[in-house]
Design an enzyme around this catalytic site. Structure first.
Site, PDB file in Angstrom:
ATOM      1  N   ARG A  94      39.685  38.627  24.236  1.00 15.94           N
ATOM      2  CA  ARG A  94      40.295  38.072  23.034  1.00 15.94           C
ATOM      3  C   ARG A  94      41.797  38.366  22.963  1.00 15.94           C
ATOM      4  O   ARG A  94      42.561  37.566  22.433  1.00 15.94           O
ATOM      5  CB  ARG A  94      39.579  38.595  21.786  1.00 15.94           C
ATOM      6  CG  ARG A  94      38.248  37.886  21.558  1.00 15.94           C
ATOM      7  CD  ARG A  94      37.487  38.395  20.369  1.00 15.94           C
ATOM      8  NE  ARG A  94      36.388  37.497  20.040  1.00 15.94           N
ATOM      9  CZ  ARG A  94      35.393  37.789  19.227  1.00 15.94           C
ATOM     10  NH1 ARG A  94      35.350  38.978  18.646  1.00 15.94           N
ATOM     11  NH2 ARG A  94      34.437  36.911  18.985  1.00 15.94           N
ATOM     12  N   LYS A 118      15.784  34.136  19.340  1.00 13.80           N
ATOM     13  CA  LYS A 118      15.013  33.617  18.208  1.00 13.80           C
ATOM     14  C   LYS A 118      15.345  32.182  17.850  1.00 13.80           C
ATOM     15  O   LYS A 118      16.506  31.791  17.793  1.00 13.80           O
ATOM     16  CB  LYS A 118      15.240  34.504  16.982  1.00 13.80           C
ATOM     17  CG  LYS A 118      14.737  35.939  17.144  1.00 13.80           C
ATOM     18  CD  LYS A 118      14.924  36.740  15.875  1.00 13.80           C
ATOM     19  CE  LYS A 118      14.361  38.136  16.013  1.00 13.80           C
ATOM     20  NZ  LYS A 118      14.505  38.913  14.763  1.00 13.80           N
ATOM     21  N   GLY A 174      28.971  35.303  22.326  1.00 16.45           N
ATOM     22  CA  GLY A 174      29.155  36.566  23.024  1.00 16.45           C
ATOM     23  C   GLY A 174      28.243  36.769  24.215  1.00 16.45           C
ATOM     24  O   GLY A 174      28.691  37.137  25.306  1.00 16.45           O
ATOM     25  N   GLY A 190      29.859  33.047  15.871  1.00 18.18           N
ATOM     26  CA  GLY A 190      29.354  32.297  14.724  1.00 18.18           C
ATOM     27  C   GLY A 190      30.086  30.991  14.495  1.00 18.18           C
ATOM     28  O   GLY A 190      29.478  29.968  14.159  1.00 18.18           O
TER      29      GLY A 190
END
Length: 406
Positions: free
Chosen positions: A43, A203, A360, A383
Site C-alpha cells: 500500500r 463463506k 487481501g 471491502g
C-alpha cells in the site's frame, strides 16, 4: 496489458494547480504490522507516485490515513513507524505530527515549504473520524486548501477523512484512485468477452450480493474454496467435516437456478483434495466430489477441477478473481490456487487474457504464486473492491463525483 480508460467523471490532479497550496491527501496506510515492523509495504508503494507528483509541482503534501481500529490514541497503531518507512521509500524527508488536528497539526502544517511532505497521526485516534462528525471534518479542512482522495480502498466508508472533507474543500481524485476507478470501470463495465469470474473464500454469507451481481455480468462463474461446499451440499453432495453453511442451502439452490436463468455457466468443483484435518503436510487424497467420506475435509480443488478452470481461462478474454479456491495458507492445500494463478498470469503475459484481482487473501495468493505483477490489474482494496463488484455506490467516490474544482 493495458486497456484504454475513459475520461474520469470527477476532478483529478489534471484540473488543479497545486503549487503553493496546502494539499490534504487521504491515502491508505493501513499496513500489516508485527512488533512495530511493517510486514507488507504494497500500500505504501502504490501511493508514492501521487505524493511525488504533488510535491514536484510545489504542493505542500499533508497526508491523512488511519491504521487499525484504535479506541483512542495508542502506541500500537501510531503512524510514526509508517512515516519512517514512507521516508525510506520516497528517499526524502517526511515530517510527522503527533496529531491530525489541533495546534500540533496546525504548527506542523505552518512549517511546511512548497514541496514538503508531512504525515499526520492516525485519524481514527479521534471518534469523529468514523462518525463523520462535522466539527472533526472542519478541523481537518482547516489544515488544507484542497483535498485529494487517493484511497479507493477506504472509500466505501463515509468517514470524515474519506467523505466529509470532500464537501468542505475543492476535491480531486489522486492518481492511484483515478487509475483504480478507470481500470475497474473499463474492465468490468465494458469487458472483452467471454468474461469469467473466480470467487473463493470461506463463506457464501459474505458474498451473496457479489454472486448475484456477477451472475448478471459474466459468462462463467467458478465457485471454489469453503463456499463451494455449501453449494455442493445444497446439490445433494456429501461434504464430510468440511466447512459448510447448511443454513444457506436454500439460498445456494436459488443462486444455482438464477445462474441458469441469466445464461451464466456456474461451475463447481468436480473433485477435491481431502484430509482428516487442516494441518501442514497432512496426509491427503484426491477424490471425486461424489466420494467424499464422512471424516474428510475438502481443503482444495482436485486435478480435474484445476483442468476445468484452466479450460475456462483459455476460453475467456476477461477474468475477475476474488478469493482463493482452497486453504492456500497451509501446504499442500495451495496447489489449486497457485496453479490457476500461474495459468492466468501466463495468459495475461501473452495478451490472451485480461485479469483483475482484488482483496487481501487474493493478493496474498497471487504473491505466493509469483503472479501478482503479471495480472492486468490488482486492487489493494478489500471491502471497497467487493462493494464495487456488488454494484454499490461508494461514499468516498460519490463525494468526488459531485465535488467542485477550485
Amino acid at each position: 496489458m493495458t486497456k484504454s480508460a475513459p475520461l474520469s467523471p470527477f476532478p483529478t490532479l489534471n484540473d488543479v494547480v497545486v503549487k503553493g497550496k496546502r494539499v490534504l491527501v487521504r491515502v491508505d496506510l493501513n499496513v500489516p504490522m508485527e512488533n512495530g515492523r511493517i510486514t507488507d509495504s504494497t500500500r505504501i508503494e502504490r501511493i508514492l507516485s501521487n505524493i511525488r507528483e504533488i510535491s514536484s509541482k510545489g504542493g505542500k503534501v499533508i497526508i491523512l490515513s488511519h491504521l487499525g481500529r484504535p479506541k483512542g490514541p495508542e502506541r500500537e497503531t501510531s503512524l510514526k513507524p509508517v512515516a519512517v518507512a514512507l521516508e525510506h521509500e520516497l528517499g526524502r524527508i517526511v515530517s510527522f505530527a503527533s496529531d491530525c488536528v489541533g495546534e500540533v497539526a496546525k504548527s506542523a502544517v505552518n512549517a511546511l515549504r512548497d514541496g514538503d511532505i508531512l504525515l499526520l497521526e492516525n485519524t481514527r485516534f479521534h471518534a469523529g473520524e468514523t462518525k463523520n462528525d462535522p466539527d472533526f471534518v472542519n478541523a481537518l479542512a482547516e489544515l488544507g486548501d484542497i483535498y485529494v482522495n487517493d484511497a479507493f480502498s477506504t472509500s466505501h466508508r463515509a468517514h470524515a477523512s474519506t467523505e466529509g472533507i470532500a464537501h468542505r474543500l475543492p476535491a480531486y481524485a489522486g492518481r492511484t484512485m483515478q487509475l483504480e476507478l478507470e481500470m475497474l470501470t473499463s474492465m468490468l463495465a465494458h469487458p472483452n468477452r467471454p468474461m469469467a469470474a473466480i470467487v473463493g473464500g470461506a463463506k457464501v454469507s459474505t458474498k451473496l450480493e457479489l454472486l448475484g451481481n456477477l451472475m448478471r455480468r459474466v459468462d462463467y462463474l467458478f465457485i471454489g474454496g469453503g463456499m463451494a461446499n455449501t453449494f455442493l451440499a445444497a446439490s445433494g453432495k456429501a461434504v464430510g467435516k468440511s466447512l459448510c453453511e447448511l443454513q444457506l442451502a436454500d439460498v445456494a439452490r436459488k443462486i444455482l437456478a438464477d445462474a441458469d436463468a441469466t445464461n451464466c455457466q456456474l461451475v463447481l468443483p468436480v473433485d477435491a483434495i481431502v484430509a482428516p484435518r487442516l494441518e501442514p503436510n497432512a496426509s491427503v487424497r484426491a477424490v471425486s466430489i461424489d466420494a467424499v467420506g464422512d471424516n474428510d475435509m475438502i481443503l482444495d480443488i482436485g486435478p480435474r477441477t484445476i483442468a476445468k478452470v484452466v479450460g475456462i481461462l483459455a476460453e475467456a478474454r476477461t477474468v475477475v478473481w476474488n478469493g482463493p479456491v482452497g486453504a492456500f495458507e497451509v501446504p499442500p492445500f495451495d496447489t489449486g490456487t497457485v496453479a490457476i494463478a500461474k495459468v492466468a498470469a501466463l495468459l495475461t503475459k501473452v495478451h490472451a487474457l485480461e485479469t483483475i484481482g482484488g482483496g487481501g487473501d487474493t493478493i496474498a495468493a497471487l504473491n505466493k504464486a509469483n503472479a501478482y505483477h503479471d495480472f492486468t490489474y490488482v486492487s489493494t482494496a478489500g471491502g471497497a473492491f467487493l462493494e464495487w463488484l456488488e454494484g454499490k455506490l461508494l461514499p468516498g467516490v460519490e463525494a468526488l463525483r459531485g465535488a467542485k474544482a477550485a
